[in-house]
Design a protein around this motif. Structure first.
Motif, PDB file in Angstrom:
ATOM      1  N   ALA A 291      28.510   5.687 -29.952  1.00 11.83           N
ATOM      2  CA  ALA A 291      27.200   5.237 -30.439  1.00 11.83           C
ATOM      3  C   ALA A 291      27.379   4.324 -31.651  1.00 11.83           C
ATOM      4  CB  ALA A 291      26.324   6.439 -30.777  1.00 11.83           C
ATOM      5  N   ARG A 292      28.274   4.716 -32.554  1.00  9.30           N
ATOM      6  CA  ARG A 292      28.498   3.899 -33.759  1.00  9.30           C
ATOM      7  C   ARG A 292      29.026   2.528 -33.360  1.00  9.30           C
ATOM      8  NH1 ARG A 292      32.264   6.749 -36.552  1.00  9.30           N
ATOM      9  NH2 ARG A 292      30.739   8.408 -36.787  1.00  9.30           N
ATOM     10  N   LYS A 293      29.965   2.507 -32.451  1.00  6.76           N
ATOM     11  CA  LYS A 293      30.586   1.244 -32.014  1.00  6.76           C
ATOM     12  C   LYS A 293      29.563   0.301 -31.368  1.00  6.76           C
ATOM     13  CE  LYS A 293      34.946  -0.064 -30.045  1.00  6.76           C
ATOM     14  NZ  LYS A 293      36.301   0.269 -30.282  1.00  6.76           N
ATOM     15  N   LEU A 294      28.632   0.875 -30.602  1.00  8.05           N
ATOM     16  CA  LEU A 294      27.664   0.042 -29.873  1.00  8.05           C
ATOM     17  C   LEU A 294      26.377  -0.200 -30.661  1.00  8.05           C
ATOM     18  CD1 LEU A 294      27.875   1.788 -26.359  1.00  8.05           C
ATOM     19  CD2 LEU A 294      29.053  -0.300 -27.064  1.00  8.05           C
ATOM     20  N   GLY A 295      26.209   0.525 -31.773  1.00 10.15           N
ATOM     21  CA  GLY A 295      24.937   0.442 -32.518  1.00 10.15           C
ATOM     22  C   GLY A 295      23.822   1.176 -31.770  1.00 10.15           C
ATOM     23  N   PHE A 296      24.190   2.180 -30.981  1.00 11.19           N
ATOM     24  CA  PHE A 296      23.225   2.993 -30.241  1.00 11.19           C
ATOM     25  C   PHE A 296      22.908   4.257 -31.040  1.00 11.19           C
ATOM     26  CE2 PHE A 296      23.890   1.715 -25.467  1.00 11.19           C
ATOM     27  CZ  PHE A 296      23.679   0.399 -25.791  1.00 11.19           C
ATOM     28  N   ILE A 297      21.874   4.994 -30.600  1.00  6.79           N
ATOM     29  CA  ILE A 297      21.530   6.266 -31.240  1.00  6.79           C
ATOM     30  C   ILE A 297      22.261   7.391 -30.505  1.00  6.79           C
ATOM     31  CG2 ILE A 297      19.615   7.902 -31.612  1.00  6.79           C
ATOM     32  CD1 ILE A 297      17.809   5.424 -31.909  1.00  6.79           C
ATOM     33  N   TYR A 298      22.841   8.309 -31.281  1.00  8.38           N
ATOM     34  CA  TYR A 298      23.532   9.456 -30.675  1.00  8.38           C
ATOM     35  C   TYR A 298      22.617  10.679 -30.686  1.00  8.38           C
ATOM     36  CZ  TYR A 298      26.300  13.695 -30.592  1.00  8.38           C
ATOM     37  OH  TYR A 298      26.751  14.948 -30.299  1.00  8.38           O
ATOM     38  N   ILE A 299      22.494  11.337 -29.552  1.00  6.58           N
ATOM     39  CA  ILE A 299      21.703  12.577 -29.503  1.00  6.58           C
ATOM     40  C   ILE A 299      22.527  13.716 -28.925  1.00  6.58           C
ATOM     41  CG2 ILE A 299      19.610  13.717 -28.604  1.00  6.58           C
ATOM     42  CD1 ILE A 299      18.465  10.763 -28.617  1.00  6.58           C
ATOM     43  N   ASP A 300      22.622  14.775 -29.731  1.00  3.59           N
ATOM     44  CA  ASP A 300      23.406  15.961 -29.393  1.00  3.59           C
ATOM     45  C   ASP A 300      22.452  16.980 -28.769  1.00  3.59           C
ATOM     46  OD1 ASP A 300      24.803  18.323 -29.448  1.00  3.59           O
ATOM     47  OD2 ASP A 300      25.430  18.154 -31.547  1.00  3.59           O
ATOM     48  N   SER A 301      22.383  17.002 -27.428  1.00  3.93           N
ATOM     49  CA  SER A 301      21.407  17.908 -26.802  1.00  3.93           C
ATOM     50  C   SER A 301      21.796  19.370 -27.024  1.00  3.93           C
ATOM     51  CB  SER A 301      21.250  17.603 -25.312  1.00  3.93           C
ATOM     52  OG  SER A 301      22.412  17.966 -24.616  1.00  3.93           O
ATOM     53  N   GLY A 302      23.113  19.643 -27.154  1.00  5.68           N
ATOM     54  CA  GLY A 302      23.556  21.019 -27.408  1.00  5.68           C
ATOM     55  C   GLY A 302      22.995  21.541 -28.722  1.00  5.68           C
ATOM     56  N   ALA A 303      22.881  20.648 -29.716  1.00  9.45           N
ATOM     57  CA  ALA A 303      22.333  21.059 -31.020  1.00  9.45           C
ATOM     58  C   ALA A 303      20.902  21.563 -30.858  1.00  9.45           C
ATOM     59  CB  ALA A 303      22.378  19.884 -31.993  1.00  9.45           C
ATOM     60  N   MET A 304      20.191  21.000 -29.873  1.00 10.96           N
ATOM     61  CA  MET A 304      18.794  21.412 -29.653  1.00 10.96           C
ATOM     62  C   MET A 304      18.753  22.842 -29.097  1.00 10.96           C
ATOM     63  SD  MET A 304      17.523  17.722 -28.176  1.00 10.96           S
ATOM     64  CE  MET A 304      15.774  18.028 -28.179  1.00 10.96           C
ATOM     65  N   TYR A 305      19.658  23.134 -28.134  1.00 17.42           N
ATOM     66  CA  TYR A 305      19.723  24.513 -27.599  1.00 17.42           C
ATOM     67  C   TYR A 305      20.205  25.475 -28.680  1.00 17.42           C
ATOM     68  CZ  TYR A 305      18.765  22.478 -23.105  1.00 17.42           C
ATOM     69  OH  TYR A 305      18.141  21.802 -22.083  1.00 17.42           O
ATOM     70  N   ARG A 306      21.102  25.000 -29.530  1.00 15.51           N
ATOM     71  CA  ARG A 306      21.582  25.838 -30.637  1.00 15.51           C
ATOM     72  C   ARG A 306      20.443  26.121 -31.622  1.00 15.51           C
ATOM     73  NH1 ARG A 306      27.150  26.259 -31.553  1.00 15.51           N
ATOM     74  NH2 ARG A 306      28.388  25.344 -29.880  1.00 15.51           N
ATOM     75  N   ALA A 307      19.616  25.132 -31.904  1.00 16.22           N
ATOM     76  CA  ALA A 307      18.513  25.331 -32.852  1.00 16.22           C
ATOM     77  C   ALA A 307      17.516  26.365 -32.316  1.00 16.22           C
ATOM     78  CB  ALA A 307      17.817  23.995 -33.145  1.00 16.22           C
ATOM     79  N   VAL A 308      17.224  26.292 -31.026  1.00 18.71           N
ATOM     80  CA  VAL A 308      16.304  27.284 -30.429  1.00 18.71           C
ATOM     81  C   VAL A 308      16.932  28.686 -30.530  1.00 18.71           C
ATOM     82  CG1 VAL A 308      15.182  28.038 -28.287  1.00 18.71           C
ATOM     83  CG2 VAL A 308      15.178  25.612 -28.911  1.00 18.71           C
ATOM     84  N   THR A 309      18.245  28.738 -30.331  1.00 28.88           N
ATOM     85  CA  THR A 309      18.953  30.026 -30.432  1.00 28.88           C
ATOM     86  C   THR A 309      18.876  30.576 -31.854  1.00 28.88           C
ATOM     87  OG1 THR A 309      20.441  29.260 -28.706  1.00 28.88           O
ATOM     88  CG2 THR A 309      21.186  31.147 -30.009  1.00 28.88           C
ATOM     89  N   LEU A 310      19.073  29.693 -32.830  1.00 33.95           N
ATOM     90  CA  LEU A 310      18.969  30.119 -34.232  1.00 33.95           C
ATOM     91  C   LEU A 310      17.568  30.666 -34.520  1.00 33.95           C
ATOM     92  CD1 LEU A 310      20.231  30.236 -37.091  1.00 33.95           C
ATOM     93  CD2 LEU A 310      19.387  27.893 -37.441  1.00 33.95           C
ATOM     94  N   TYR A 311      16.577  29.984 -34.007  1.00 36.12           N
ATOM     95  CA  TYR A 311      15.185  30.419 -34.198  1.00 36.12           C
ATOM     96  C   TYR A 311      14.999  31.826 -33.602  1.00 36.12           C
ATOM     97  CZ  TYR A 311      10.063  30.152 -34.178  1.00 36.12           C
ATOM     98  OH  TYR A 311       8.734  30.396 -34.380  1.00 36.12           O
TER      99      TYR A 311
ATOM    100  N   ALA B  54      31.675   1.177 -21.275  1.00 36.46           N
ATOM    101  CA  ALA B  54      30.309   0.889 -21.711  1.00 36.46           C
ATOM    102  C   ALA B  54      30.089  -0.618 -21.837  1.00 36.46           C
ATOM    103  CB  ALA B  54      30.036   1.581 -23.053  1.00 36.46           C
ATOM    104  N   GLU B  55      31.076  -1.302 -22.420  1.00 39.63           N
ATOM    105  CA  GLU B  55      30.912  -2.754 -22.604  1.00 39.63           C
ATOM    106  C   GLU B  55      30.778  -3.470 -21.252  1.00 39.63           C
ATOM    107  OE1 GLU B  55      34.098  -3.192 -25.375  1.00 39.63           O
ATOM    108  OE2 GLU B  55      32.799  -2.499 -27.018  1.00 39.63           O
ATOM    109  N   ASN B  56      31.541  -3.009 -20.263  1.00 37.69           N
ATOM    110  CA  ASN B  56      31.423  -3.601 -18.920  1.00 37.69           C
ATOM    111  C   ASN B  56      30.029  -3.383 -18.337  1.00 37.69           C
ATOM    112  OD1 ASN B  56      33.950  -4.666 -18.819  1.00 37.69           O
ATOM    113  ND2 ASN B  56      34.868  -2.855 -17.876  1.00 37.69           N
ATOM    114  N   LYS B  57      29.486  -2.195 -18.540  1.00 31.95           N
ATOM    115  CA  LYS B  57      28.137  -1.895 -18.019  1.00 31.95           C
ATOM    116  C   LYS B  57      27.089  -2.756 -18.716  1.00 31.95           C
ATOM    117  CE  LYS B  57      28.603   1.372 -14.983  1.00 31.95           C
ATOM    118  NZ  LYS B  57      28.192   1.232 -13.595  1.00 31.95           N
ATOM    119  N   ILE B  58      27.262  -2.911 -20.030  1.00 29.06           N
ATOM    120  CA  ILE B  58      26.286  -3.684 -20.795  1.00 29.06           C
ATOM    121  C   ILE B  58      26.310  -5.147 -20.366  1.00 29.06           C
ATOM    122  CG2 ILE B  58      25.791  -4.531 -23.152  1.00 29.06           C
ATOM    123  CD1 ILE B  58      26.672  -1.651 -24.108  1.00 29.06           C
ATOM    124  N   LYS B  59      27.508  -5.662 -20.066  1.00 27.60           N
ATOM    125  CA  LYS B  59      27.653  -7.071 -19.644  1.00 27.60           C
ATOM    126  C   LYS B  59      27.093  -7.292 -18.242  1.00 27.60           C
ATOM    127  CE  LYS B  59      31.984  -7.815 -21.678  1.00 27.60           C
ATOM    128  NZ  LYS B  59      33.292  -7.699 -21.083  1.00 27.60           N
TER     129      LYS B  59
END
Ligand code: CDP
Length: 228
Positions: free
Chosen positions: A24-44, A222-227
């Motif tokens: 994500a950093r290399k491409l300037g994209f946004i990174y989303i950690d879906s596991g963190a979302m399941y972890r947050a619900v678990t913490l709750y 990723a670069e090939n797909k973007i091109k």
């Protein structure tokens, strides 16, 4: 640059998030950690006493799920951190306590439905890299690039053990390995969106690859797909 969706799925602790963050950093994209979302619900659920021994009080959690808002904000170093109802929970969601309760929570259909809806919203503008278990199969079946990451359970447990040790946690290697194997088992056998490789995903065994090597490899895909 063309914006695409990149889905990175795979087994627990195989370095998906390091790979996804770097890409994500290399491409300037946004990174989303879906596991963190399941972890947050678990913490709750843990904080609110929704676990009675190993049994989950599903109706209490179902009543609360709409009150759990999960967001990601960049810290001062530009690294995304997980917030639950505006509280930074980035450290707390990574403990073994959460790791050992997350897979049963992630198997609940109403939890998945709520989080998948939030994840799809986050991808509306494209330009994202999302990692998890069902991103290429369920969340974004039309993602332009799908990677399925694997590595042996022992190598994955060693990586997670080293990570926990660096954070000053003193869980044993055996306990970490047991958790990795058990989460994989639950993730692969659950009824809703089990962990599996999407037919059109590229499989990557990174057992013997360095972080730099795997990043170079997926960045070129990723670069090939973007091109194209
Ligand atoms: O970092 P690690 O790969 O060990 O796990 P994680 O990505 O933080 O995910 C924690 C747990 O959430 C997994 O073991 C799954 O049970 C669940 N999960 C899921 O069911 N679906 C996802 N898209 C992401 C995570």
């Amino acid at each position: 640059m063309k914006k695409i969706i990149i889905a990175i799925d795979g087994f627990s602790s195989c370095g998906k998030s390091t790979m996804a963050k770097g890409l994500a950093r290399k491409l300037g994209f946004i990174y989303i950690d879906s596991g963190a979302m399941y972890r947050a619900v678990t913490l709750y659920a843990l904080r609110n006493g929704f676990f009675e021994h190993e049994h989950i009080n599903e109706s209490a959690l179902a009543d609360s799920i709409k009150n759990i808002s999960i967001t990601f904000k960049l810290n001062k170093d530009g690294i995304p951190e997980t917030y639950m109802n505006d509280e930074n929970v980035e450290q707390e969601i990574r403990t073994m306590e959460v790791s050992s309760h997350v897979s049963p929570i992630a198997a609940l259909p109403f939890v998945r439905e709520a989080l998948v809806a939030q994840q799809r919203k986050m991808g509306e503008q494209k330009g994202i890299v999302m990692d998890g278990r069902d991103i290429g199969t369920t969340v974004f079946p039309n993602a332009e690039l799908k990677i399925f990451v694997t590595a042996s359970a022992e190598i994955r447990a060693q990586r997670r053990f080293d990570e926990l040790k660096a954070k000053g946690k003193n869980d044993t290697y055996e306990k970490v390995l047991e958790n990795v194997v058990e989460r994989d088992r639950i993730d692969m056998t659950r009824a809703v969106s089990p962990l599996r490789k999407a037919d059109d995903a590229i499989e990557l065994d990174n057992s013997h690859m360095t972080i730099a090597e795997q990043l170079d490899y997926i960045a070129s895909l990723a670069e090939n797909k973007i091109k194209s």
